[in-house]
Write a protein that holds these residues in place. Structure first.
Motif, PDB file in Angstrom:
ATOM      1  N   ILE A   8     -52.020-127.634  69.738  1.00 57.65           N
ATOM      2  CA  ILE A   8     -51.074-127.102  68.772  1.00 57.65           C
ATOM      3  C   ILE A   8     -50.287-128.242  68.152  1.00 57.65           C
ATOM      4  O   ILE A   8     -49.813-129.135  68.853  1.00 57.65           O
ATOM      5  N   ALA A   9     -50.162-128.235  66.833  1.00 57.76           N
ATOM      6  CA  ALA A   9     -49.442-129.280  66.122  1.00 57.76           C
ATOM      7  C   ALA A   9     -48.633-128.659  64.994  1.00 57.76           C
ATOM      8  O   ALA A   9     -48.670-127.443  64.769  1.00 57.76           O
ATOM      9  N   ALA A  10     -47.906-129.507  64.252  1.00 60.07           N
ATOM     10  CA  ALA A  10     -47.012-129.021  63.202  1.00 60.07           C
ATOM     11  C   ALA A  10     -47.750-128.202  62.149  1.00 60.07           C
ATOM     12  O   ALA A  10     -47.237-127.192  61.654  1.00 60.07           O
ATOM     13  N   GLU A  11     -48.975-128.628  61.802  1.00 57.95           N
ATOM     14  CA  GLU A  11     -49.704-127.954  60.728  1.00 57.95           C
ATOM     15  C   GLU A  11     -50.498-126.746  61.196  1.00 57.95           C
ATOM     16  O   GLU A  11     -51.110-126.035  60.377  1.00 57.95           O
ATOM     17  N   THR A  12     -50.512-126.472  62.494  1.00 50.74           N
ATOM     18  CA  THR A  12     -51.239-125.312  63.017  1.00 50.74           C
ATOM     19  C   THR A  12     -50.642-124.021  62.465  1.00 50.74           C
ATOM     20  O   THR A  12     -49.420-123.870  62.403  1.00 50.74           O
ATOM     21  N   ALA A  13     -51.492-123.095  62.075  1.00 45.59           N
ATOM     22  CA  ALA A  13     -51.004-121.801  61.613  1.00 45.59           C
ATOM     23  C   ALA A  13     -50.476-121.006  62.804  1.00 45.59           C
ATOM     24  O   ALA A  13     -51.027-121.099  63.906  1.00 45.59           O
ATOM     25  N   PRO A  14     -49.415-120.225  62.633  1.00 46.32           N
ATOM     26  CA  PRO A  14     -48.853-119.466  63.762  1.00 46.32           C
ATOM     27  C   PRO A  14     -49.853-118.571  64.467  1.00 46.32           C
ATOM     28  O   PRO A  14     -49.852-118.474  65.699  1.00 46.32           O
ATOM     29  N   ASP A  15     -50.729-117.893  63.710  1.00 47.68           N
ATOM     30  CA  ASP A  15     -51.683-117.001  64.364  1.00 47.68           C
ATOM     31  C   ASP A  15     -52.690-117.770  65.204  1.00 47.68           C
ATOM     32  O   ASP A  15     -53.105-117.310  66.279  1.00 47.68           O
ATOM     33  N   VAL A  16     -53.052-118.961  64.763  1.00 46.16           N
ATOM     34  CA  VAL A  16     -53.972-119.798  65.544  1.00 46.16           C
ATOM     35  C   VAL A  16     -53.294-120.266  66.829  1.00 46.16           C
ATOM     36  O   VAL A  16     -53.895-120.260  67.911  1.00 46.16           O
ATOM     37  N   ALA A  17     -52.031-120.667  66.712  1.00 43.95           N
ATOM     38  CA  ALA A  17     -51.282-121.092  67.894  1.00 43.95           C
ATOM     39  C   ALA A  17     -51.192-119.956  68.916  1.00 43.95           C
ATOM     40  O   ALA A  17     -51.380-120.172  70.121  1.00 43.95           O
ATOM     41  N   LEU A  18     -50.931-118.752  68.441  1.00 42.99           N
ATOM     42  CA  LEU A  18     -50.827-117.614  69.347  1.00 42.99           C
ATOM     43  C   LEU A  18     -52.142-117.367  70.065  1.00 42.99           C
ATOM     44  O   LEU A  18     -52.156-117.073  71.271  1.00 42.99           O
ATOM     45  N   ARG A  19     -53.243-117.511  69.378  1.00 47.49           N
ATOM     46  CA  ARG A  19     -54.540-117.267  70.018  1.00 47.49           C
ATOM     47  C   ARG A  19     -54.821-118.330  71.087  1.00 47.49           C
ATOM     48  O   ARG A  19     -55.370-118.024  72.158  1.00 47.49           O
ATOM     49  N   HIS A  20     -54.459-119.582  70.831  1.00 46.17           N
ATOM     50  CA  HIS A  20     -54.607-120.625  71.846  1.00 46.17           C
ATOM     51  C   HIS A  20     -53.784-120.288  73.088  1.00 46.17           C
ATOM     52  O   HIS A  20     -54.248-120.425  74.228  1.00 46.17           O
ATOM     53  N   ILE A  21     -52.557-119.860  72.863  1.00 45.46           N
ATOM     54  CA  ILE A  21     -51.663-119.532  73.983  1.00 45.46           C
ATOM     55  C   ILE A  21     -52.201-118.323  74.750  1.00 45.46           C
ATOM     56  O   ILE A  21     -52.195-118.306  75.984  1.00 45.46           O
ATOM     57  N   ALA A  22     -52.663-117.311  74.026  1.00 47.38           N
ATOM     58  CA  ALA A  22     -53.213-116.126  74.679  1.00 47.38           C
ATOM     59  C   ALA A  22     -54.420-116.484  75.540  1.00 47.38           C
ATOM     60  O   ALA A  22     -54.582-115.952  76.651  1.00 47.38           O
ATOM     61  N   ALA A  23     -55.257-117.386  75.042  1.00 46.16           N
ATOM     62  CA  ALA A  23     -56.426-117.813  75.819  1.00 46.16           C
ATOM     63  C   ALA A  23     -56.002-118.524  77.100  1.00 46.16           C
ATOM     64  O   ALA A  23     -56.595-118.312  78.170  1.00 46.16           O
ATOM     65  N   ALA A  24     -54.971-119.371  77.008  1.00 42.26           N
ATOM     66  CA  ALA A  24     -54.488-120.080  78.191  1.00 42.26           C
ATOM     67  C   ALA A  24     -53.880-119.112  79.199  1.00 42.26           C
ATOM     68  O   ALA A  24     -54.094-119.244  80.415  1.00 42.26           O
ATOM     69  N   CYS A  25     -53.122-118.137  78.711  1.00 39.35           N
ATOM     70  CA  CYS A  25     -52.530-117.136  79.613  1.00 39.35           C
ATOM     71  C   CYS A  25     -53.617-116.317  80.295  1.00 39.35           C
ATOM     72  O   CYS A  25     -53.511-116.002  81.492  1.00 39.35           O
TER      73      CYS A  25
END
Length: 292
Positions: A8-25
């Motif tokens: 996750i970085a500054a230019e990451t879209a919020p929905d993409v960030a959420l999907r990364h986090i959901a996968a980790a959880c």
């Protein structure tokens, strides 16, 4: 913070960030679910609940960008699962952290309760309902859910989104903490909920800013949440004591031992208050890393 933070970085879209986090959880939940189903090690229940709490917190943080029936359904199922695991976790924390020198008769009753609570958690985590939840969560994390982000969220950057969210949550905590010295029990509870939401938001959004000020800010929220939680331990302790008293058999005289444990759990009020006051002052002084 789930391991997805490195993606996750500054230019990451919020929905993409959420999907990364959901996968980790989901990965964490699967790992600790296996421990719950295969052993009695407390870490399984503790960390399974943490994974579910992180997941629900992530849905809350990103709700302004990604919302809809699928997100709400996943959050509701995560809440149900956490509730099924909660009694086992709460009893273990009470017996190992809230009180000491637990009398043998109380240990016997608590052991029966712990076994019942563990079976309840195992039943939930091995149910068809869990399997359906896991499949839907996997689909969401993989980017194929029914719910899609709002049109403006697709083009948004995570740092821009994050500033708005963090400003709002930080401001709400400050408002709830006004006249801090005079806050009652219900107001302190609301403040604890607010700081918990802020902590998760800061943790999930910090990678968008890559600021050295993020760590001390998050640490300040953790200390404040912990200090507020310590005041809330009395309510949890009272509930655990009542459960043990109810579960005792007629031949098990737990009245006197439970009174001793109740006094233990209620002690240290002044010390907890002083710790809370220090944590609040530290939080008020810490810099907002997303505005650095």
């Amino acid at each position: 913070m789930p391991a997805s933070g490195s993606r996750i970085a500054a230019e990451t879209a919020p929905d993409v960030a959420l999907r990364h986090i959901a996968a980790a959880c989901r990965a964490d939940l699967s790992r600790y679910r296996a421990i719950v189903l295969q052993s009695r090690r407390p870490i399984g229940i503790h960390q399974a609940r943490v994974a579910l709490r992180r997941l629900r917190a992530a849905f809350s943080v990103f709700r302004p960008a990604v919302d809809g029936p699928e997100v709400r359904a996943l959050s509701a199922e995560a809440r149900w699962l956490a509730g099924e695991c909660g009694p086992a976790r709460d009893l273990h924390v009470f017996l190992t952290e809230s009180v000491t020198d637990v009398p043998p008769v109380v240990k016997r009753v608590a052991a029966r309760l712990a076994s019942s609570h563990l079976q309840r958690a195992r039943a939930a985590l091995s149910s068809a309902r869990y399997s359906a939840f896991d499949e839907r969560l996997q689909a969401f994390a993989g980017g194929t859910p029914e719910a899609e982000p709002a049109a403006d969220a697709k083009a948004a950057r995570l740092d821009t989104f994050g500033r708005t969210v963090l400003d709002a949550r930080h401001g709400k905590v400050l408002r709830r903490g006004r006249s801090f010295d005079r806050l009652g029990e219900e107001q302190l509870h609301r403040l604890r909920i607010g700081i918990k939401k802020l902590r998760y938001a800061a943790t999930y959004l910090a990678p968008a800013f890559a600021s050295p000020a993020a760590k001390p800010y998050i640490e300040a929220t953790v200390r404040l949440q912990g200090a507020l939680g310590a005041l809330n331990d009395r309510a949890t302790a009272a509930r655990m004591l009542a459960d043990i008293a109810t579960a005792a058999r007629p031949t098990e005289d737990t009245a006197a031992p439970l009174k001793v444990l109740a006094r233990q759990a209620a002690s240290g009020e002044k010390r907890r208050r002083r710790k809370l006051e220090r944590a609040w002052k530290d939080f008020r002084k810490v810099g907002r890393f997303w505005r650095a």
